[in-house]
Enzyme design. Structure first.
Site, PDB file in Angstrom:
ATOM      1  N   ASP A 126      -1.920  11.520  -3.247  1.00 49.26           N
ATOM      2  CA  ASP A 126      -2.621  10.261  -3.010  1.00 49.26           C
ATOM      3  C   ASP A 126      -3.639  10.448  -1.893  1.00 49.26           C
ATOM      4  OD1 ASP A 126      -3.248   7.625  -3.464  1.00 49.26           O
ATOM      5  OD2 ASP A 126      -1.675   6.829  -2.186  1.00 49.26           O
TER       6      ASP A 126
ATOM      7  N   HIS B 265     -11.152   0.473   3.675  1.00 48.55           N
ATOM      8  CA  HIS B 265      -9.702   0.431   3.888  1.00 48.55           C
ATOM      9  C   HIS B 265      -9.308   1.250   5.115  1.00 48.55           C
ATOM     10  CE1 HIS B 265      -5.412   0.451   3.079  1.00 48.55           C
ATOM     11  NE2 HIS B 265      -5.411   1.768   3.013  1.00 48.55           N
TER      12      HIS B 265
ATOM     13  N   GLU C  19      -0.784  -1.210  -2.811  1.00 50.23           N
ATOM     14  CA  GLU C  19      -2.093  -0.586  -2.680  1.00 50.23           C
ATOM     15  C   GLU C  19      -2.703  -0.491  -4.080  1.00 50.23           C
ATOM     16  OE1 GLU C  19      -1.804   1.988   1.433  1.00 50.23           O
ATOM     17  OE2 GLU C  19      -1.893   3.076  -0.470  1.00 50.23           O
TER      18      GLU C  19
ATOM     19  N   GLU D  36      -5.067   0.893  -6.630  1.00 49.00           N
ATOM     20  CA  GLU D  36      -5.748   2.175  -6.697  1.00 49.00           C
ATOM     21  C   GLU D  36      -6.092   2.544  -8.131  1.00 49.00           C
ATOM     22  OE1 GLU D  36      -3.812   5.315  -4.573  1.00 49.00           O
ATOM     23  OE2 GLU D  36      -2.852   3.959  -3.135  1.00 49.00           O
TER      24      GLU D  36
ATOM     25  N   ASP E 263       0.377   1.931  -5.393  1.00 49.53           N
ATOM     26  CA  ASP E 263       1.160   2.755  -4.469  1.00 49.53           C
ATOM     27  C   ASP E 263       1.920   1.820  -3.530  1.00 49.53           C
ATOM     28  OD1 ASP E 263       2.082   5.040  -3.117  1.00 49.53           O
ATOM     29  OD2 ASP E 263       0.448   4.926  -1.671  1.00 49.53           O
TER      30      ASP E 263
ATOM     31  N   ARG F 223       5.305  -0.818   5.008  1.00 53.52           N
ATOM     32  CA  ARG F 223       4.466  -0.600   6.191  1.00 53.52           C
ATOM     33  C   ARG F 223       5.257  -0.385   7.469  1.00 53.52           C
ATOM     34  NH1 ARG F 223      -0.119   1.028   3.862  1.00 53.52           N
ATOM     35  NH2 ARG F 223      -1.012  -0.548   2.492  1.00 53.52           N
TER      36      ARG F 223
ATOM     37  N   GLN G  98       6.530   3.151   7.290  1.00 55.58           N
ATOM     38  CA  GLN G  98       5.366   4.027   7.432  1.00 55.58           C
ATOM     39  C   GLN G  98       4.892   4.105   8.879  1.00 55.58           C
ATOM     40  OE1 GLN G  98       2.001   2.680   5.155  1.00 55.58           O
ATOM     41  NE2 GLN G  98       0.657   4.327   5.840  1.00 55.58           N
TER      42      GLN G  98
ATOM     43  N   LYS H  82       6.365   5.585   1.444  1.00 56.86           N
ATOM     44  CA  LYS H  82       5.564   5.664   0.224  1.00 56.86           C
ATOM     45  C   LYS H  82       6.331   6.215  -0.975  1.00 56.86           C
ATOM     46  CE  LYS H  82       1.305   4.811   1.928  1.00 56.86           C
ATOM     47  NZ  LYS H  82       0.303   3.898   1.339  1.00 56.86           N
TER      48      LYS H  82
ATOM     49  N   THR I  29       5.843   4.463  -7.243  1.00 56.13           N
ATOM     50  CA  THR I  29       4.413   4.358  -7.526  1.00 56.13           C
ATOM     51  C   THR I  29       4.282   3.963  -8.988  1.00 56.13           C
ATOM     52  OG1 THR I  29       3.864   6.089  -5.917  1.00 56.13           O
ATOM     53  CG2 THR I  29       2.205   5.570  -7.592  1.00 56.13           C
TER      54      THR I  29
ATOM     55  N   GLU J 229      -4.166  -5.495   4.849  1.00 55.61           N
ATOM     56  CA  GLU J 229      -5.561  -5.811   5.173  1.00 55.61           C
ATOM     57  C   GLU J 229      -5.859  -7.280   4.914  1.00 55.61           C
ATOM     58  OE1 GLU J 229      -8.766  -2.901   3.857  1.00 55.61           O
ATOM     59  OE2 GLU J 229      -7.085  -2.390   2.547  1.00 55.61           O
TER      60      GLU J 229
END
Length: 398
Positions: A108, A115, A181, A183, A215, A219, A222, A235, A239, A340
């Site tokens: 990834d 971002h 996420e 993607e 994904d 947080r 992480q 993560k 996925t 975000e």
């Protein structure tokens, strides 16, 4: 059977200019390869009478290479323009869709400047948003191929260590800041030999097509683990990818220049074609649209990602999946991750009349996308959907 009905007309997202591949099971049947055409799935093992399409994944076909991909695509388009045997056609609502490939490796990337800058401001408010290497190479991490799942697979809330800024020590438990996420993922069809490199201009000879990808990201896990070696447990739990693989040939009308790279990348990251792509994503949270990330804003192209992934001589394999990283644009409504969109949880968004920050048990997220197709139309990627389920198991004690 004549497939020229309303579901396959000029306004469909799954017409002759698209023809995405997938793996499906008809009622009472074994998994095999098909293409989406309008509101139907066409069984390629029947249409083309080729045993490679009777397999439960696309890998056997993908490894045959670009000339074969082109030949088959032209053959399918010709056959679908005429009469098709009833035995080859299944309404998409009557089949079960599966993971389209056997995933070999998963990488990834982190290719959106918007971002990366937003996360830099959130995680390192007193420093420059971008790390010094970010505009010199596509930053990425290795994920777990075994936890790549098809759209519709439920996502169990992960557990692990998390430490809030106001806590003296880490604690163990379910993630409290579960995120998405949005993607785009790319699938390698033809691999490379260990020690060799894939150049930017060789991208289309190796990459078969693209999928939507979510994904899922914890947080809080992480944030505690990612220094100094990067994402791991935050993560690796799941996925999700869409069941339909849009072939690169269907994306020719979507080619656009990259938004601009300064400084100019090193020569191995430069090529004759930019491989920017004009793809519009939509993120829905519990059925309500919350974001529209634009892929055309991505700083690094998928061709550059593949070139960087192999520049050290690492081999690529059929079924390798590499993803773009979160797709975000310059505007708030274009942010492709909830960290975000809610600015770290400090600016909640309203979903179905409720103020929300991160994912709660029972939440469902759906990501869809379209791109320009031939003759002014648009093509679709379908959807990638996941529902959050509660964490399993109890706590551990010393």
């Amino acid at each position: 059977m004549d497939l020229g009905g309303p579901g396959a007309g000029p306004m469909t997202l799954f017409g002759l200019d698209n023809l995405p591949y997938g793996v499906f099971s008809p009622s009472g049947g074994a998994p095999r390869v098909g293409v989406r055409f309008g509101d139907d799935v066409v069984d390629l093992s029947v249409l083309l009478d080729d045993p490679v399409f009777a397999m439960p994944s696309l890998n056997g076909f993908m490894e045959q290479g670009r000339s074969r991909w082109t030949q088959v695509r032209e053959q399918i388009r010709e056959l679908l323009a005429g009469e098709v045997a009833d035995a080859a056609v299944h309404p998409v609502t009557d089949v079960q869709l599966h993971l389209p490939v056997e995933v070999a490796d998963y990488v990834d990337f982190y290719a959106s400047e918007h971002h990366a800058s937003n996360l830099g401001r959130l995680f390192r408010p007193d420093s420059e948003p971008l790390m010094p290497n970010w505009k010199h190479l596509p930053v990425g991490y290795h994920g777990r191929a075994g936890t790549v799942v098809v759209s519709g697979t439920e996502v169990v809330r992960p557990c692990g260590q998390r430490k809030a800024p106001d806590e003296a020590a880490p604690t163990y438990g379910p993630s409290r800041r579960l995120d998405i996420e949005a993607e785009l993922g790319f699938l390698v069809g033809v691999g490379s030999t260990l020690g060799d490199r894939i150049g930017v201009d060789d991208f289309a000879d190796h990459v078969f097509g693209a999928v939507l990808l979510n994904d899922w990201s914890a947080r809080d896990l992480q944030a505690w683990e990612y220094v100094p070696l990067g994402p791991h447990l935050g993560k690796s739990f799941a996925t999700s990818i869409s069941p339909w693989v849009v072939p690169l040939a269907a994306l020719e009308a979507a080619h656009v220049p990259l938004p601009g790279q300064d400084p100019q990348p090193l020569p191995y990251l430069c090529g004759r074609e930019d491989w920017g792509l004009d793809i519009d994503l939509v993120v829905e949270w519990n059925g309500e649209e919350v974001s529209r990330p634009p892929y055309r804003e991505m700083y690094w192209s998928p061709a550059q990602m593949l070139a960087h992934m192999t520049v050290n001589g690492a081999s690529a394999r059929t079924g390798d999946l590499f993803a773009s990283g979160t797709i975000s644009g310059p505007e708030k409504h274009q942010r492709g991750a909830f960290i975000e969109l809610t600015w770290g949880g400090r600016e909640p968004v309203t979903v179905k009349g409720e103020e929300r920050t991160f994912l709660e048990d029972g939440d469902e997220v759906t990501i869809s996308a379209t791109a320009p197709g031939a003759n002014g139309g648009r093509i679709g990627f379908g959807e990638v959907t996941g529902t959050i389920r509660p964490a399993r198991g109890g706590t551990f004690t010393a």
